[in-house]
Design a protein around this motif. Structure first.
Motif, PDB file in Angstrom:
ATOM      1  N   VAL A  33       0.822  -1.210   0.000  1.00  0.00           N
ATOM      2  CA  VAL A  33       0.000   0.000   0.000  1.00  0.00           C
ATOM      3  C   VAL A  33       0.859   1.266   0.000  1.00  0.00           C
ATOM      4  O   VAL A  33       0.580   2.226  -0.726  1.00  0.00           O
ATOM      5  CB  VAL A  33      -0.947   0.002   1.216  1.00  0.00           C
ATOM      6  CG1 VAL A  33      -1.690   1.326   1.315  1.00  0.00           C
ATOM      7  CG2 VAL A  33      -1.933  -1.150   1.114  1.00  0.00           C
ATOM      8  N   HIS A  34       1.921   1.278   0.804  1.00  0.00           N
ATOM      9  CA  HIS A  34       2.652   2.529   1.029  1.00  0.00           C
ATOM     10  C   HIS A  34       4.011   2.605   0.342  1.00  0.00           C
ATOM     11  O   HIS A  34       4.566   3.704   0.242  1.00  0.00           O
ATOM     12  CB  HIS A  34       2.861   2.728   2.540  1.00  0.00           C
ATOM     13  CG  HIS A  34       1.586   2.857   3.307  1.00  0.00           C
ATOM     14  ND1 HIS A  34       0.759   3.954   3.210  1.00  0.00           N
ATOM     15  CD2 HIS A  34       0.986   2.007   4.198  1.00  0.00           C
ATOM     16  CE1 HIS A  34      -0.292   3.777   4.000  1.00  0.00           C
ATOM     17  NE2 HIS A  34      -0.177   2.608   4.608  1.00  0.00           N
ATOM     18  N   GLY A  35       4.560   1.485  -0.129  1.00  0.00           N
ATOM     19  CA  GLY A  35       5.920   1.537  -0.639  1.00  0.00           C
ATOM     20  C   GLY A  35       6.135   1.018  -2.039  1.00  0.00           C
ATOM     21  O   GLY A  35       7.278   0.972  -2.504  1.00  0.00           O
ATOM     22  N   SER A  36       5.062   0.614  -2.718  1.00  0.00           N
ATOM     23  CA  SER A  36       5.235   0.072  -4.058  1.00  0.00           C
ATOM     24  C   SER A  36       4.070   0.480  -4.942  1.00  0.00           C
ATOM     25  O   SER A  36       3.065   1.018  -4.470  1.00  0.00           O
ATOM     26  CB  SER A  36       5.334  -1.460  -4.010  1.00  0.00           C
ATOM     27  OG  SER A  36       4.054  -2.038  -3.802  1.00  0.00           O
ATOM     28  N   ASN A  37       4.202   0.179  -6.232  1.00  0.00           N
ATOM     29  CA  ASN A  37       3.137   0.450  -7.196  1.00  0.00           C
ATOM     30  C   ASN A  37       2.314  -0.794  -7.507  1.00  0.00           C
ATOM     31  O   ASN A  37       1.582  -0.826  -8.497  1.00  0.00           O
ATOM     32  CB  ASN A  37       3.748   1.003  -8.495  1.00  0.00           C
ATOM     33  CG  ASN A  37       4.362   2.383  -8.299  1.00  0.00           C
ATOM     34  OD1 ASN A  37       3.779   3.249  -7.654  1.00  0.00           O
ATOM     35  ND2 ASN A  37       5.563   2.578  -8.838  1.00  0.00           N
ATOM     36  N   ALA A  38       2.435  -1.819  -6.691  1.00  0.00           N
ATOM     37  CA  ALA A  38       1.679  -3.046  -6.910  1.00  0.00           C
ATOM     38  C   ALA A  38       0.209  -2.819  -6.565  1.00  0.00           C
ATOM     39  O   ALA A  38      -0.120  -2.010  -5.692  1.00  0.00           O
ATOM     40  CB  ALA A  38       2.242  -4.168  -6.054  1.00  0.00           C
ATOM     41  N   PRO A  39      -0.703  -3.537  -7.220  1.00  0.00           N
ATOM     42  CA  PRO A  39      -2.121  -3.404  -6.890  1.00  0.00           C
ATOM     43  C   PRO A  39      -2.403  -3.906  -5.481  1.00  0.00           C
ATOM     44  O   PRO A  39      -1.790  -4.880  -5.021  1.00  0.00           O
ATOM     45  CB  PRO A  39      -2.813  -4.280  -7.944  1.00  0.00           C
ATOM     46  CG  PRO A  39      -1.760  -5.233  -8.403  1.00  0.00           C
ATOM     47  CD  PRO A  39      -0.461  -4.488  -8.320  1.00  0.00           C
ATOM     48  N   HIS A  40      -3.323  -3.267  -4.797  1.00  0.00           N
ATOM     49  CA  HIS A  40      -3.634  -3.639  -3.416  1.00  0.00           C
ATOM     50  C   HIS A  40      -4.149  -5.068  -3.311  1.00  0.00           C
ATOM     51  O   HIS A  40      -3.970  -5.737  -2.290  1.00  0.00           O
ATOM     52  CB  HIS A  40      -4.664  -2.665  -2.831  1.00  0.00           C
ATOM     53  CG  HIS A  40      -4.135  -1.274  -2.688  1.00  0.00           C
ATOM     54  ND1 HIS A  40      -4.873  -0.248  -2.149  1.00  0.00           N
ATOM     55  CD2 HIS A  40      -2.923  -0.730  -3.011  1.00  0.00           C
ATOM     56  CE1 HIS A  40      -4.148   0.868  -2.172  1.00  0.00           C
ATOM     57  NE2 HIS A  40      -2.963   0.597  -2.687  1.00  0.00           N
ATOM     58  N   GLY A  41      -4.805  -5.542  -4.358  1.00  0.00           N
ATOM     59  CA  GLY A  41      -5.333  -6.901  -4.330  1.00  0.00           C
ATOM     60  C   GLY A  41      -4.261  -7.974  -4.327  1.00  0.00           C
ATOM     61  O   GLY A  41      -4.568  -9.161  -4.151  1.00  0.00           O
ATOM     62  N   LEU A  42      -2.992  -7.573  -4.496  1.00  0.00           N
ATOM     63  CA  LEU A  42      -1.905  -8.554  -4.477  1.00  0.00           C
ATOM     64  C   LEU A  42      -1.680  -9.111  -3.075  1.00  0.00           C
ATOM     65  O   LEU A  42      -1.223 -10.253  -2.930  1.00  0.00           O
ATOM     66  CB  LEU A  42      -0.615  -7.895  -4.989  1.00  0.00           C
ATOM     67  CG  LEU A  42       0.622  -8.792  -5.085  1.00  0.00           C
ATOM     68  CD1 LEU A  42       0.404  -9.906  -6.097  1.00  0.00           C
ATOM     69  CD2 LEU A  42       1.864  -7.959  -5.457  1.00  0.00           C
TER      70      LEU A  42
END
Length: 404
Positions: free
Chosen positions: A232-241
């Motif tokens: 959530v706070h440190g990457s551009n990955a989707p939250h659903g990951l």
């Protein structure tokens, strides 16, 4: 005992995923109150491991396990009866105390029964336990997905957790009492013992070993706190990951824990696994750091690699920790020693979230240091236990007369 582990973990899966929501929406606690409740009850639960281990060296193991399961059931049912904060705190603390003591005694039972096959038993037990967690979690999701009152659903899940403890107690009644080197049948003609059992609190090597264990089990905090917050706070990955990585962790443990256990089937082999364990912790930290360096595809790939690395570390650690904690303990004081060893996991529950939160706050460099620090701790433990394990094995108990 494997059926007991399955029933117990199904109940835990029902409750663990919704406990915060229950205290928020059913009992009306604030976020600060929920956090304090979890911290205080966890801190009190730390005493459960050494207390349970000490008692197990003096009383029949199965009877203590039955009493602890009933205590956990009563504590869970009691939570349903009140929304008073002081009472909720007291009941949660009692449940936490029983939970940590039961975990140690279950391990001690397996150690006494499985003998040389204890590493394989541990692997099968972890597989069954993870399957139980998954079943409980899916059941909780299904219950919350129904159109019933949210409060009613939460209360039903808590009741299911309590009933699982009753089921575990009933199953324990059918278990035979294992042989114990500290409880033998004696007559008036037998000489009195001339030496006292070893005291783990005076065993500096074992205490140092337990202190390193606290760092090695931080993988638990990574999956429960670190990965979701970093996504959530440190990457551009989707939250659903985040939930998908937890599922991946569960699937890998169920599929690979038993096959991997054969690489740590002896005490020497288990110690040797500390070296690849260090590598997986270091790789996990680096992968977490790299996940912040690119867009969504790179972040997703790096976080998946980190999840795999930390899962491998989790499985190797489980094998190593189980074997070394028993091999380093004198047979005449296994309960007391394993109780002290249980402190590592209990302390980790308190300091683990702080450690991964500090890594997140520091940024990519924090994750690199996090992984490297645990890797170095693995190497320290590898050296620490070398001389102790070079002596004749202390983990195989002498033949005694068991009680049934």
């Amino acid at each position: 005992m494997l059926w007991i582990a399955l029933v117990d973990r199904i109940g835990s899966g029902l409750w663990a995923s919704v406990s915060v929501l229950y205290f928020t929406y059913v009992t009306g606690l604030s976020a600060a109150q929920v956090g304090t409740l979890a911290a205080v009850s966890g801190a009190i639960g730390i005493a459960g491991a050494p207390l349970g281990g000490r008692i197990a060296d003096r009383l029949p193991l199965t009877r203590i396990l039955i009493a602890l399961q009933l205590l956990r059931a009563l504590a869970s049912f009691a939570l349903l009866t009140t929304d008073n904060y002081a009472l909720l705190l007291a009941f949660s603390a009692v449940g936490s105390l029983g939970d940590r003591a039961a975990n140690v005694l279950t391990k001690l039972y397996a150690t006494r029964v499985s003998g040389p096959g204890r590493v394989r038993y541990q692997a099968v037990n972890r597989t069954v336990a993870n399957a139980g967690w998954a079943v409980g979690g899916l059941a909780a999701a299904a219950a919350l997905g129904l159109g019933t009152s949210t409060a009613t659903a939460y209360q039903a899940l808590l009741a299911g957790d309590a009933l699982s403890f009753l089921g575990a107690a009933l199953l324990t009644v059918r278990c035979g009492e294992p042989p114990s080197p500290t409880r033998t049948v004696a007559t008036s003609k037998d000489p009195l013992p001339t030496t006292k059992p070893a005291n783990p609190w005076r065993d500096r090597t074992y205490l140092a070993y337990v202190s390193t264990e606290t760092a090695l089990c931080l993988h638990d905090a990574v999956f429960k706190v670190g990965l979701p917050l970093w996504i959530v706070h440190g990457s551009n990955a989707p939250h659903g990951l985040a939930p998908l990585l937890l599922v991946l962790n569960n699937v890998l443990v169920v599929a690979l824990q038993v096959p991997l256990a054969r690489f740590g089937a002896t005490t020497t082999a288990a110690r040797a696994l500390l070296l690849p364990l260090a590598a997986f912790f270091a790789l996990g930290g680096v992968a977490m750091a790299l996940s912040s360096a690119g867009g969504t595809p790179i972040a997703t790939g790096c976080l998946t690699a980190a999840a795999v690395s930390f899962t491998m570390a989790e499985m190797l650690y489980a094998t190593v920790s189980w074997e070394l904690s028993v091999a380093l303990a004198p047979a005449t004081a296994q309960g007391a020693y394993l109780g002290v060893h249980g402190l590592a996991q209990s302390v980790q529950r308190s300091v683990g979230p702080l450690a991964v939160t500090a890594a997140i706050a520091t940024g990519p460099a924090g994750w690199t240091v996090f992984g490297a620090t645990i890797a170095v701790t693995c190497l320290i433990q590898h050296r620490l236990v070398r001389d102790r394990l070079a002596r004749p094995s202390l983990s195989v108990p002498p033949v005694t007369v068991s009680e049934h």
